[in-house]
Design an enzyme around this catalytic site. Structure first.
Site, PDB file in Angstrom:
ATOM      1  N   HIS B  56       0.842  -1.185   0.000  1.00  0.00           N
ATOM      2  CA  HIS B  56       0.000   0.000   0.000  1.00  0.00           C
ATOM      3  C   HIS B  56       0.885   1.246   0.000  1.00  0.00           C
ATOM      4  O   HIS B  56       2.058   1.187   0.384  1.00  0.00           O
ATOM      5  CB  HIS B  56      -0.905  -0.004   1.236  1.00  0.00           C
ATOM      6  CG  HIS B  56      -1.987  -1.041   1.179  1.00  0.00           C
ATOM      7  ND1 HIS B  56      -2.973  -1.158   2.131  1.00  0.00           N
ATOM      8  CD2 HIS B  56      -2.236  -2.000   0.261  1.00  0.00           C
ATOM      9  CE1 HIS B  56      -3.783  -2.146   1.805  1.00  0.00           C
ATOM     10  NE2 HIS B  56      -3.354  -2.679   0.681  1.00  0.00           N
ATOM     11  N   GLU B  58       1.169   3.718   1.951  1.00  0.00           N
ATOM     12  CA  GLU B  58       1.808   4.032   3.239  1.00  0.00           C
ATOM     13  C   GLU B  58       3.069   3.199   3.434  1.00  0.00           C
ATOM     14  O   GLU B  58       4.099   3.696   3.895  1.00  0.00           O
ATOM     15  CB  GLU B  58       0.846   3.738   4.397  1.00  0.00           C
ATOM     16  CG  GLU B  58      -0.445   4.545   4.395  1.00  0.00           C
ATOM     17  CD  GLU B  58      -1.585   3.829   3.693  1.00  0.00           C
ATOM     18  OE1 GLU B  58      -1.331   3.194   2.638  1.00  0.00           O
ATOM     19  OE2 GLU B  58      -2.725   3.906   4.169  1.00  0.00           O
ATOM     20  N   CYS B  95      -5.825   1.349   6.064  1.00  0.00           N
ATOM     21  CA  CYS B  95      -6.478   0.086   6.376  1.00  0.00           C
ATOM     22  C   CYS B  95      -5.964  -0.408   7.734  1.00  0.00           C
ATOM     23  O   CYS B  95      -5.052   0.172   8.316  1.00  0.00           O
ATOM     24  CB  CYS B  95      -6.194  -0.938   5.282  1.00  0.00           C
ATOM     25  SG  CYS B  95      -4.512  -1.577   5.306  1.00  0.00           S
ATOM     26  N   CYS B  98      -2.159  -0.924   7.694  1.00  0.00           N
ATOM     27  CA  CYS B  98      -1.345   0.295   7.679  1.00  0.00           C
ATOM     28  C   CYS B  98      -1.523   1.093   8.973  1.00  0.00           C
ATOM     29  O   CYS B  98      -0.556   1.644   9.497  1.00  0.00           O
ATOM     30  CB  CYS B  98      -1.693   1.152   6.466  1.00  0.00           C
ATOM     31  SG  CYS B  98      -1.209   0.375   4.910  1.00  0.00           S
TER      32      CYS B  98
HETATM   33 ZN   LIG Z   1      -3.216  -0.169   3.957  1.00  0.00          ZN
END
Ligand SMILES: [Zn+2]
Ligand SMILES: [Zn+2]
Lengths: 412, 184
Positions: B56, B58, B95, B98
């Site tokens: 992702h 991040e 999410c 993260c």
């Molecule tokens: Zn994430």
């Protein structure tokens, strides 16, 4: 000798205390069996039990002397108002036209998740019980062969976790259809830097040429089991999922001797290497996803059982009944896997929220862990991701209670 | 409440990252990490390219920082201190994975665009940004630090990117099947 390995399914919901299941108050009444059909039909129209679908509308009691008595649920008792006149007018009409005398009783609020729960529920008022219809292999039990295989893979995770003197978490991703290890990894929070060229430091994801620090400091922790109970006494502070924050407390050694990466928990590293393996084995264009075999949890179990029954055409035109036909068995051209669909992961400790969610993203089918993680575990201990309905993928979670000698062999 | 122009500027840079992801046929999520009013790292979603669904935006930006800081010879204590001075601007609510990672690193603050009803770890599904305030089973080390979290910044721009991605999409992309705002 290994048959004392126990595999326990960790359900989506915290099971209710069998004898203290949440209940709901309802108005009920005895009815004349002659009118039962009419009354129930009418009730289903004017007062359907939307949130209590597991509760039977009618209860049949056999009284002394063999006489049959029927009771029916009229409606829920609205909160804070248990007066009969609080019932909707249609219901009041029904009550007066059949001359019913409503009383308040209790029914169980949630559908039973086990036979035992169901038996207890029916002591209040009968409910129906539907054992879960979808089955990720193992939820309803493991064959002797399967549990041997589970134990074997857990054993390799355990050996990894303890291979460096220092006890860390370890992860082994397995393709169960081929009984093949896809990737495996230990925690890599601290990694020696054996790489001189500059390009390495720019790519923290390429830790492949580094080795894990062995015997860090003087803490030689070993996996001691508290006799037969699989309870661990030691704090195991180097297990990243147990103490995700521990890295920040770590005393700095001389700089530049090693890399550290606070997020390289075993499961994250194992996912990364399975992805690397995928890119290497199936170097196709990233976006031609048409070939992807995307199957989510519940669908995939349907597909695999469906496939078992399917006759599959061979090159010579013969039909062979294929046992356990998965897309990646040897006699079929291997289909490119979609992430870790269909794969299992073995972890020594229950993963933290980061790792557990990473395994959702990567579509792991089943998670096996040996020891719970009361500090930060996300599969039942602190959170329970397998029960978060909003997630787009759900895996099945199992705890493997290891036999004594399995622990001792690795104990080191 | 008026969003400060500074916050909007950084979120706009995060949106630019999300657009880069979209151009690369990835789910459009992007982020920047800011320290002392300066962008020190950026990242965008790379899950399709890497076949690693944990890549992702991040995580990408975090890896950039860890790489840089260690190249500059920072110790673990210094790295930990640095993270506690950093803010993350990301187009979609982090999410659960993260958010958890950000709490492990001890980031100071997170600003996000649209919320993430399926996987959100900063209030939508779990509240990992509050991890310090939840009672712990008498552990000496809490599993993570809490961080300040503000959502809804340029949310419509972020949502528009998702919509464009999923609706007109690209001829090669799989038919979604992925819910809106799957990533972050
Ligand atoms: Zn994430
Ligand atoms: Zn973890």
């Amino acid at each position: 000798m290994m048959n004392n390995c126990l595999i326990v399914h960790i359900p989506d919901k915290q099971p209710h205390d069998l004898h203290h299941q949440p209940t709901e108050s309802v108005f009920a009444s005895i009815i004349d069996p002659k009118h039962a059909n009419q009354i129930v039909r009418r009730l289903n129209q004017i007062a359907p039990l939307e949130d209590l679908r597991h509760v039977k509308r009618i209860q049949k009691k056999v009284l002394e002397g063999g006489q049959i008595q029927l009771l029916v649920i009229l409606c829920l008792v609205s909160e804070g108002n248990n007066q009969f006149d609080s019932m909707p007018s249609h219901l009041q009409e029904l009550i007066s036209s059949y001359q019913l005398s409503p009383f308040i009783t209790k029914v169980c609020k949630y559908a039973a998740t086990s036979k035992e729960e169901w038996h207890e529920q029916c002591k209040f008022w009968p409910t129906s019980y539907h054992p879960r219809t979808y089955n990720i292999d193992g939820i309803t039990g493991f064959s002797e062969e399967d549990s041997q295989s589970v134990l074997k893979f857990m054993q390799s995770a355990l050996e990894l976790a303890t291979s460096d003197g220092l006890v860390v978490n370890a992860a082994v991703i397995v393709d169960p259809s081929a009984k093949q290890i896809i990737s495996s990894a230990c925690d890599q929070i601290f990694v020696w830097n054996t790489c001189n060229d500059d390009s390495c430091s720019r790519k923290p994801e390429l830790f492949c040429s580094h080795t894990i620090i062995s015997g860090k400091c003087d803490s030689h922790e070993t996996l001691h089991s508290n006799n037969s109970s699989n309870q661990l006494k030691q704090p195991y502070t180097s297990v990243s999922c147990l103490y995700p924050q521990q890295w920040a407390e770590h005393q700095s050694h001389s700089r530049s001797l090693y890399y550290f990466h606070p997020l390289r928990h075993a499961a994250m590293v194992a996912i990364e290497s399975s992805a690397a393996r995928d890119r290497c084995l199936f170097p196709g264009k990233e976006n031609s996803e048409a070939k992807y075999l995307e199957l989510d949890g519940e669908n995939s179990s349907w597909t695999s059982s469906h496939a078992k029954r399917q006759k599959i055409a061979c090159a010579n035109g013969e039909y062979v009944e294929k046992l356990n036909a998965h897309s990646h068995t040897s006699d079929q051209p291997p289909a490119r896997p979609y992430l870790c669909t269909g794969y299992d992961i073995y972890l020594v400790w229950e993963p933290c929220a980061m790792c557990a969610m990473a395994l959702v993203h990567q579509r792991i089918r089943r998670i096996f862990y040996a020891f719970p993680n009361p500090n930060a575990g996300a599969l039942g201990s602190v959170h329970r991701l397998q029960g978060e309905k909003s997630l787009n993928h759900h895996y099945a979670v199992f705890r493997v209670l290891l036999p004594e000698e399995a622990l001792h062999r690795c104990y080191i | 409440m008026m969003t400060s122009p500074e916050i909007l500027t950084f979120m706009d840079l995060a949106i630019q990252q999300a657009k880069l992801a979209m151009d690369a046929l990835e789910v459009p999520v992007g982020c920047v990490i800011v320290e002392d009013g300066k962008v020190i790292a950026s990242g965008r979603n790379r899950t399709t390219e890497t076949r690693n669904a944990t890549r992702h935006a991040e995580m990408e930006a975090i890896d950039v920082l860890l790489g840089q800081w260690q190249k500059n010879g920072l110790s673990m204590t210094e790295v930990s201190e640095n993270f506690s001075n950093c803010s993350l601007y990301v187009t979609c609510e982090p999410c659960i994975m993260c958010a958890s990672a950000l709490s492990i690193l001890g980031i100071k603050e997170v600003f996000y665009g649209c919320s993430n009803d399926k996987f959100g770890g900063c209030g939508s599904i779990l509240s990992l940004h509050l991890s310090n305030t939840t009672p712990l089973n008498n552990s000496e080390v809490p599993p993570g630090k809490s961080f300040k979290c503000t959502g809804g910044i340029m949310a419509s721009e972020a949502v528009l990117l998702f919509r464009t991605f999923y609706e007109q999409g690209n001829p090669n992309a799989p038919k979604p099947h992925r819910p809106l705002a799957r990533q972050a």
